[in-house]
Design a protein around this motif. Structure first.
Motif, PDB file in Angstrom:
ATOM      1  N   TYR A 222     -32.723  -2.852  44.529  1.00  0.00           N
ATOM      2  CA  TYR A 222     -31.839  -4.001  44.317  1.00  0.00           C
ATOM      3  C   TYR A 222     -31.495  -4.128  42.835  1.00  0.00           C
ATOM      4  O   TYR A 222     -32.339  -3.860  41.966  1.00  0.00           O
ATOM      5  CB  TYR A 222     -32.531  -5.309  44.719  1.00  0.00           C
ATOM      6  N   GLY A 296     -39.633 -13.655  45.651  1.00  0.00           N
ATOM      7  CA  GLY A 296     -41.061 -13.826  45.956  1.00  0.00           C
ATOM      8  C   GLY A 296     -41.451 -13.168  47.267  1.00  0.00           C
ATOM      9  O   GLY A 296     -42.626 -13.201  47.647  1.00  0.00           O
ATOM     10  N   ALA A 297     -40.474 -12.572  47.990  1.00  0.00           N
ATOM     11  CA  ALA A 297     -40.721 -11.904  49.285  1.00  0.00           C
ATOM     12  C   ALA A 297     -41.380 -12.848  50.298  1.00  0.00           C
ATOM     13  O   ALA A 297     -42.319 -12.481  50.996  1.00  0.00           O
ATOM     14  CB  ALA A 297     -41.561 -10.642  49.076  1.00  0.00           C
TER      15      ALA A 297
HETATM   16  C1  PHB Z   1     -37.596  -5.410  50.186  1.00  0.00           C
HETATM   17  O1  PHB Z   1     -36.566  -5.567  50.844  1.00  0.00           O
HETATM   18  O2  PHB Z   1     -38.277  -4.363  50.277  1.00  0.00           O
HETATM   19  C2  PHB Z   1     -38.034  -6.490  49.264  1.00  0.00           C
HETATM   20  C3  PHB Z   1     -37.236  -7.596  49.095  1.00  0.00           C
HETATM   21  C4  PHB Z   1     -37.643  -8.609  48.233  1.00  0.00           C
HETATM   22  C5  PHB Z   1     -38.841  -8.492  47.547  1.00  0.00           C
HETATM   23  C6  PHB Z   1     -39.634  -7.381  47.723  1.00  0.00           C
HETATM   24  C7  PHB Z   1     -39.233  -6.360  48.591  1.00  0.00           C
HETATM   25  O3  PHB Z   1     -39.228  -9.460  46.678  1.00  0.00           O
END
Ligand code: PHB
Ligand code: RFL
Length: 394
Positions: A222, A296-297
């Motif tokens: 990203y 923050g996932a």
């Molecule tokens: C992912 O899509 O792998 C992903 C997205 C957001 C994050 C970490 C991983 O904070």
């Protein structure tokens, strides 16, 4: 059609709720606007908190995740040209996260549900909710060009941010809390072995970048962009050159691995919460009730936390006639949600470039990153939030 719990939406929230209810012996029907193939291929989240992993395994839907998911015990924060590891194993009592695509969780939940004969009506668009203030609510939906009704005891609104359930609540009942960020993420899925075993969150003067992955062969990457970025301005070469610039450090010979781009998309970023998450016999879960920026996932994990609380409350209500847990559903969930909001906002603020920032603000951001990566107390706070706060605290 009639069932005990009418569920709108077959995302992680709706599917996991149906699964948990099935284990409690409670019947439900899921209405999903899209096709099965569409929901199984929709690329979104990738990071699963420790307790969600444990729950998927305990409830019999974690087998493939255990085999194919990548267990991570740390992440790297990069800034000023250098990388710094946050060691979850050490700081968060041995806990970690599992990198496993949300669409894989969705596939596993759909397969499990169909195997035990549970109902999911695909290509069924919920149009309106009726009589939610009574004990006989129902959902009007369209399927095969016909208008149909699903009658139930309770409706679970698991239809995401753009669904119809939240707007079905009469005006004046809900309060909204929102922050929209002046940037988005441009995400690619690439057929390239990830250049790092762990996720790398990079705060660069030009903007944020993230290296993640889906498997030992597939990278997920990203870069911070404008929220309404025109993808035609981002040919693959430009995406890669920006990723190299923002992710590569100056001190070593680490290089990003490139490969064919399989998918490309832009996500806007917002923080959003609705209070309360219930009205009459309607209960909102997951993205229908709250959105976090992805830094923050936490999005999918919060959706699973909501339905964990809701399934227990529904079991007490429908099997023992106890309404107390259902009445406190919103309050219970919101404590955890606001902590996840705080963490997601903090990670977002610390790592992104804000156009309005002065050189003072940038120095303050870098000092914060320096502090988080050099103080055990600060690193512990990041680690315990990232692997997931314990459910007991919710
Ligand atoms: C992912 O899509 O792998 C992903 C997205 C957001 C994050 C970490 C991983 O904070
Ligand atoms: P979903 O997944 O949006 O599912 C809602 C479902 O409802 C259906 N629907 C309807 N069905 C019938 N009738 C209607 N009228 C309907 N209206 C809508 C939709 O078709 C859909 O199938 O919501 P849910 O279940 O609440 O799940 C939430 C998560 O999807 C979301 O929070 C995460 O993807 C957020 N997220 C992340 N979360 C994490 O926990 N970890 C991550 O690493 C992470 N990374 C991310 C993310 C989200 C991203 N994007 C694309 C927004 C990374 C990105 C880039």
């Amino acid at each position: 059609m009639r069932t005990e719990v009418g569920i709108v939406g077959a995302g992680p929230a709706g599917l996991m709720l149906a699964h948990l209810l099935h284990l409690e012996g409670i019947e439900s029907v899921i209405l999903e606007a899209r096709t099965r193939q569409y929901v199984e291929e929709r690329i979104r989240a990738g990071v699963i908190e420790q307790w969600v992993r444990d729950l998927l395994i305990e409830t019999g839907v974690g087998g493939r995740m255990e085999r194919e998911g990548l267990v991570h015990h740390g992440i790297e924060l990069r800034f000023k040209g250098a990388g710094h590891r946050i060691d979850f194993a050490d700081l968060a009592g041995g806990r970690g996260v599992t990198v496993y695509g949300q669409h894989e969780v969705v596939k596993d939940l759909i397969a499990a549900r169909l195997a035990y004969g549970g109902e999911i009506v695909f290509e069924a668009q919920a149009a309106s909710l009726q009589d939610v203030e009574t004990d006989k609510p129902f959902i009007r939906y369209r399927k095969d060009g016909e208008e149909r009704e699903l009658h139930c005891d309770v409706i679970a609104g698991c239809d995401g941010f753009h669904g119809i359930c939240r707007p079905a609540v009469p005006e004046g009942v809900l309060s909204f809390f929102e922050r929209v960020y002046p940037f988005g993420w441009l995400g690619i899925l690439a057929k390239a072995p990830p250049a790092s075993e762990e996720l790398i969150y990079s705060s660069h003067d030009e903007g944020f970048a993230l290296l993640s992955m889906r498997s030992p062969e597939i990278s997920r990457l990203y870069i911070q962009c404008h929220p309404d970025e025109d993808l035609s301005q981002w040919p693959d070469e430009r995406v890669w050159s920006e990723l190299h610039r923002r992710l590569e450090t100056t001190g070593d010979d680490w290089h990003l691995t490139e490969g064919p781009v399989l998918q490309k998309g832009v996500t806007a970023m917002r923080s959003f919460v609705v209070e309360p998450m219930q009205h009459g016999r309607l209960f909102l879960t997951g993205d229908a009730a709250h959105i976090v920026p992805p830094t923050g996932a936490k999005g999918m994990n919060l959706a699973i936390a909501d339905v964990r609380v809701l399934s227990r409350a529904l079991s007490a209500f429908l099997r023992q006639g106890r309404a107390d847990l259902l009445e406190s559903y919103s309050e219970t969930c919101l404590r955890r949600i606001w902590k996840a909001q705080r963490f997601s906002w903090w990670m977002t603020s610390m790592l992104h470039r804000f156009d309005e920032h002065t050189p003072f603000d940038r120095r303050r951001q870098l000092a914060e990153l320096d502090y988080v990566t050099s103080s055990r107390a600060a690193a512990t706070s990041l680690a315990e939030n990232y692997v997931g706060l314990p459910m007991e605290q919710a």
